[in-house]
Design a protein around this motif. Structure first.
Motif, PDB file in Angstrom:
ATOM      1  N   PHE A  95     -36.542  21.255   6.604  1.00 32.94           N
ATOM      2  CA  PHE A  95     -37.092  22.501   7.117  1.00 32.94           C
ATOM      3  C   PHE A  95     -36.131  23.143   8.110  1.00 32.94           C
ATOM      4  CE2 PHE A  95     -40.918  19.813   6.382  1.00 32.94           C
ATOM      5  CZ  PHE A  95     -41.676  20.656   5.585  1.00 32.94           C
ATOM      6  N   ARG A  96     -36.287  24.435   8.306  1.00 32.15           N
ATOM      7  CA  ARG A  96     -35.737  25.075   9.502  1.00 32.15           C
ATOM      8  C   ARG A  96     -36.693  24.738  10.647  1.00 32.15           C
ATOM      9  NH1 ARG A  96     -32.378  29.613   9.775  1.00 32.15           N
ATOM     10  NH2 ARG A  96     -31.403  30.248   7.810  1.00 32.15           N
ATOM     11  N   ARG A  97     -36.126  24.306  11.766  1.00 30.81           N
ATOM     12  CA  ARG A  97     -36.980  23.945  12.902  1.00 30.81           C
ATOM     13  C   ARG A  97     -37.827  25.128  13.347  1.00 30.81           C
ATOM     14  NH1 ARG A  97     -40.361  22.497  15.440  1.00 30.81           N
ATOM     15  NH2 ARG A  97     -40.469  21.189  17.309  1.00 30.81           N
ATOM     16  N   ALA A  98     -37.289  26.334  13.222  1.00 27.20           N
ATOM     17  CA  ALA A  98     -38.014  27.536  13.667  1.00 27.20           C
ATOM     18  C   ALA A  98     -39.245  27.830  12.822  1.00 27.20           C
ATOM     19  CB  ALA A  98     -37.078  28.743  13.660  1.00 27.20           C
ATOM     20  N   ASP A  99     -39.329  27.228  11.634  1.00 23.16           N
ATOM     21  CA  ASP A  99     -40.472  27.480  10.751  1.00 23.16           C
ATOM     22  C   ASP A  99     -41.623  26.507  10.993  1.00 23.16           C
ATOM     23  OD1 ASP A  99     -39.185  29.586   9.481  1.00 23.16           O
ATOM     24  OD2 ASP A  99     -38.306  28.303   7.926  1.00 23.16           O
ATOM     25  N   LEU A 100     -41.488  25.657  12.008  1.00 17.58           N
ATOM     26  CA  LEU A 100     -42.480  24.628  12.290  1.00 17.58           C
ATOM     27  C   LEU A 100     -43.033  24.784  13.706  1.00 17.58           C
ATOM     28  CD1 LEU A 100     -40.508  21.651  10.756  1.00 17.58           C
ATOM     29  CD2 LEU A 100     -42.632  22.594   9.837  1.00 17.58           C
TER      30      LEU A 100
END
Length: 362
Positions: A21-26
């Motif tokens: 994942f992109r960390r920003a999407d979590l």
């Protein structure tokens, strides 16, 4: 909407696989993040039937990537080990096999732009602080997964991903020998407690009445052995300064035996509640360091290399893994870096869905 979609890339990294994942999407907060990952993987069922996990610890791993906040690195790699059945998430360790896919995934996500036929990606492992230089194949500036490199535990061949690990000594404890000893005796068993890329309590197979050549399935079926080493692992965790490790996957546990198929030494690695089907990348660095260090439980099992760098070949249930260890012995054993060759492959991409009652999205 009753579900929240989260963009992801599903990848095999080395001999493990999972969502990247992109960390920003979590979610930012760890508690919500843990619940999201549990739902995504499907932890709580032996087959992970309600998620995308594969019913084994090597298939319930998660990578979260972002542009690095470190001056040296390009990408920050934040790892999570999700349990298969217990609905637990451990953010303490890292995973070198999943790290094999970080470079390609970062390119897929647009975090890295290819720079030629081979692209160097500088990775900071957020969980441990380790720095890793990955070399990814990008012929003509295009990422490729095709190649002729084979690794034990994975069928077929793929493009090589060369990894060079630096700053891995004392990854979790801050010390090469967290107890201060080359050997400790716990419950009557001699153990070397070492922390290189991964803290591990390492013992001799023969001290448990084992050969060290058993299959992963045979070891998993030996519940008496698991109960005995788990008590040792928990005590080792306390002595290593890790506190109560009852519900933590670190320290790991490992067994050593003399090589029987032309390698340097034979090893069995535990995750810790089941046997690794092959060998962990992080674990291999620690076990190679143990093999090279005089005075550890490895004494007498190998003709110890004295010239650096040394190529240490670990025999494991699926074959072998080679670790190129750069070390010096001017003042005891000290490790400079460890290099390994792995492969990775993109399997799928899109959105993975979790119930909106858990998280409504960014």
């Amino acid at each position: 909407m009753t579900q929240t979609g989260i963009p992801y890339i599903f990848m095999r990294g080395g001999t493990s696989r999972g969502p990247y994942f992109r960390r920003a999407d979590l979610p930012k907060d760890r508690a919500t993040l843990a619940e999201v990952l549990i739902a995504a993987v499907g932890s709580g069922h032996p087959l992970n039937i309600d998620g995308i996990g594969g019913g084994a610890a090597v298939t319930t791993k998660v990578a979260m990537l972002s542009v690095s906040e470190d001056d040296w690195a390009d990408v920050d790699y934040f790892f999570a080990q999700v349990s298969v059945e217990d609905r637990l998430v451990d953010f303490k360790p890292t995973c070198g096999n999943i790290l094999s896919g970080v470079g390609p995934a970062a390119i897929e996500m647009g975090l890295i732009t290819p720079t030629g036929d081979e692209t160097e990606v500088r990775i900071r492992a957020v969980n441990t602080g380790a720095k890793v230089l990955a070399r990814v194949q990008t012929p003509g500036g295009a990422l490729t997964y095709d190649g002729q490199t084979e690794i034990a535990g994975v069928p077929g061949a793929a493009a090589p991903v060369a990894l060079n690990f630096m700053g891995v000594v004392g990854s979790s404890t801050g010390k090469f020998l967290p107890t201060g000893n080359l050997r400790d005796v716990i419950d009557g068993i001699e153990v070397t407690c070492m922390d290189v890329a991964m803290p591990i309590a390492i013992a001799r197979a023969q001290d448990f009445g084992l050969t060290g050549y058993e299959t992963a399935a045979d070891l998993d079926a030996n519940t008496e052995f698991f109960a005995r080493f788990e008590a040792i692992r928990i005590e080792a965790g306390k002595r290593m300064g890790l506190g109560d490790v009852t519900k933590s996957v670190i320290p790991k546990f490992a067994l050593l035996a003399p090589a029987k198929d032309g390698g340097t030494i034979a090893a069995r690695y535990f995750m810790p509640w089941n046997t690794h089907p092959s060998m962990a990348v992080t674990g291999s660095q620690c076990l190679a360091s143990c093999a090279l260090t005089p005075g550890t439980v490895a004494d007498g099992m190998l003709d110890r290399p004295t010239q650096s760098p040394a190529n240490v070949v670990l025999e494991h249930p699926s074959g072998t893994i080679e670790v190129l260890v750069d070390f010096n012995t001017a003042d005891g054993f000290s490790l400079n870096s460890a290099g390994l060759l792995r492969t990775a492959r993109k399997l799928a991409d899109g959105n993975v869905f979790v119930p909106s009652r858990i998280w409504k999205g960014a």
